[in-house]
Design an enzyme around this catalytic site. Structure first.
Site, PDB file in Angstrom:
ATOM      1  N   GLU A  72     -11.613  38.027  42.422  1.00 47.05           N
ATOM      2  CA  GLU A  72     -11.769  39.470  42.213  1.00 47.05           C
ATOM      3  C   GLU A  72     -10.638  39.989  41.310  1.00 47.05           C
ATOM      4  OE1 GLU A  72     -11.072  41.683  45.726  1.00 47.05           O
ATOM      5  OE2 GLU A  72     -11.895  43.549  44.928  1.00 47.05           O
ATOM      6  N   HIS A  73      -9.427  39.600  41.631  1.00 44.02           N
ATOM      7  CA  HIS A  73      -8.274  39.952  40.797  1.00 44.02           C
ATOM      8  C   HIS A  73      -7.624  38.662  40.310  1.00 44.02           C
ATOM      9  CE1 HIS A  73      -8.561  43.404  43.634  1.00 44.02           C
ATOM     10  NE2 HIS A  73      -8.326  44.109  42.546  1.00 44.02           N
TER      11      HIS A  73
END
Lengths: 361, 361
Positions: free
Chosen positions: A322-323
């Site tokens: 996600e990050h």
């Protein structure tokens, strides 16, 4: 933290599994709450707010008085910081506006594309263990720039039935029309179906724990759009021997402290860096206010050594974080080969080591 | 067709319900097939291909010989038409490319956004009752322009284990790397988990019946992205008394013939238009090659009169149609107030009445 050296390809899938609760258990709960909120509206929302947030509420809507009071409770220093962040985020999103694209493909056939505001958007802001006012800034600011007509926000109340004043201040500053003291699955259900109090929305945005994530996925079956299944929060950092271990450790901890089910992963082509980051994480954990939370999610997390950057990139694409933070001598390589993300948002800090961060969309 | 005059607001939700099979029945089937394909790979795909498509296949991958043979089976006229369509679609999507957006929000903090190709994309092309080669053109062309590295396609085989040659011709023309004779839920499961034959993909695109749609939604839980829940197909036409009833009827039928679970809706501010379209649909149905299919979906469909354009627009936004055709004297009104769609693709035809079409994203 779990350290792994050159794990075999066939072990990657198992290794990279997210630490989510058994999906079936969650789904049953989410389905039950959805059908109850759909048929009973506010009274079901009230029941689950009592059950999960430990507070009986007669009214979910935050009043004008509560918002006014919140303005008095936030320090000037924090207000200034929030206003500065808002102005930076505005600059970034203003630059995204694109003109209408017009093409005549064949004589007499004019085609065009245009981006348009979705009229009714619901923002979910987690509030269980930390008031994520940054998320309000990042969701409500682009919604306003796009021109969304109705922006409502749901966030869980505390045991006294209150919302953190920083949340209320930021929501008001960002032009949120209504704030509701509703959290978790019941919030997503209320935004999906509408209740006596909560309006039905066209699209729901925002992060949450695994219950919120499953609830958002269920919402799509009722023709409500969602941004993405965004939780539990996860971060992958790739670092080689040019990185600063203290920075890498701080980055890992900053995500780990989001919640006990967060996952952080370090991928490194340097064995020394793995050792150094492990030591730094232990040191920094000691002085962390949210030590207990971070410790639990660090237990789920992994430090993985791979012998070259090609293999490192393969495992990163297998995971699709996600990050994604890149701290290497060859940042361009890791950015160019990041294949699972179609819309990438990066930034580069010139203070200290060069770092880049991307969000999966 | 069901005709409704000025239905009350509180009846809209029920009125606009999609004709989908009970969700729970479908979900159980989809879950079962997903877990079997996940654990058993090709042998599970083979079992369900036998069950649903009525053919036992030892190998799912379309061979080079089959593709070469397909080139010989498609008429030059059709080939030219497909090439023309491809060139038009290329013009449209080439125009979508946007430059990197770069912003310095604060001294020392450089932010940017860039669009990047997703490396592995899986296209699903329905083939049960009609070879949707147009869908290949519309999916594979932008994937190529974006620069996706691996483009694979799944489509159901016929009873002889074959794929329509037009599908194979179009896939080869559009640079699809591999074509698999796999349809329905088992295709989406194979693209989600990968099997001995089918590679695991990062994102799945394409329409399908309700089984395919539920399967795509399930795929997102295994961290595979999807374009949108795109089926069953639906179309809403809004027409006032300036529209051409024959055109409106043709538009409705063109979508109705997609499948028995398709839904088409006419919204009109003119009672005469409702009557005229109903007559035209009956006339045109008689000569339609896919009459039976269209008839079944027309039975699900509705002609709805509303007394003014504001009300008409409200019900359109309540429904949020997948495809939207506007044939009125005030097309701009209906385009401007279309609030559920954030990325709109329109075209206007100068032959006959001006028409605009939008896709929900």
């Amino acid at each position: 933290m779990n350290k792994l050296y050159n794990p075999k390809r066939e072990e990657w899938e198992k290794l990279l599994q997210r630490p989510t609760q058994a999906l079936e258990d969650i789904e049953q709960t989410v389905n039950d709450i959805f059908s109850e909120v759909r048929s009973k509206g506010d009274s079901a929302v009230s029941k689950y707010t009592d059950l999960f947030d430990g507070i009986k509420l007669d009214s979910f809507k935050v009043t004008t008085e509560e918002i006014e009071a919140a303005f008095g409770k936030v320090s000037s220093e924090l207000k200034n910081a929030i206003q500065l962040a808002k102005s930076n985020i505005e600059k970034f999103h203003e630059a995204q506006k694109t003109p209408k694209v017009e093409v005549t493909t064949t004589k007499g056939v004019e085609c065009w594309q245009e981006k348009r505001p979705i009229q009714k958007v619901g923002l979910y802001i987690p509030g269980g263990s930390a008031p994520l006012f940054s998320t309000i800034l990042m969701l409500a600011t682009p919604a306003n720039i796009a021109g969304c007509k109705e922006i409502v926000l749901c966030t869980p109340p505390d045991k006294n039935g209150e919302i953190n004043p920083v949340i209320l201040y930021t929501a008001a500053l960002c032009g949120v029309d209504k704030v509701f003291k509703i959290g978790g699955i019941q919030a997503i259900a209320a935004l999906t179906f509408g209740t006596e109090t909560v309006p039905k929305m066209y699209k729901i945005f925002g992060p949450g724990n695994q219950f919120v994530t499953v609830a958002k996925q269920l919402a799509t079956k009722f023709h409500v759009a969602i941004d993405m299944p965004a939780g539990p929060s996860e971060l992958l950092v790739v670092a080689d021997d040019t990185a600063d271990a203290a920075f890498v450790a701080s980055d890992l901890l900053s995500q780990a402290e989001h919640g006990p089910d967060s996952q952080v992963i370090l991928i490194s082509t340097s064995e020394q860096m793995i050792e150094a980051v492990e030591r730094e994480v232990e040191l920094q954990l000691e002085v962390l206010p949210r030590k207990e939370m971070a410790q639990r999610s660090i237990a789920n997390s992994k430090l993985i050594y791979l012998e070259n950057k090609e293999l490192a990139m393969e495992i990163i694409n297998e995971y699709g974080p996600e990050h994604f933070i890149v701290c290497t001598a060859d940042n361009d390589f890791y950015i160019e080969k990041n294949y699972k993300c179609w819309l990438c948002i990066y930034w580069k800090l010139h203070t200290g080591k060069c770092r880049r961060l991307c969000f999966r969309y």
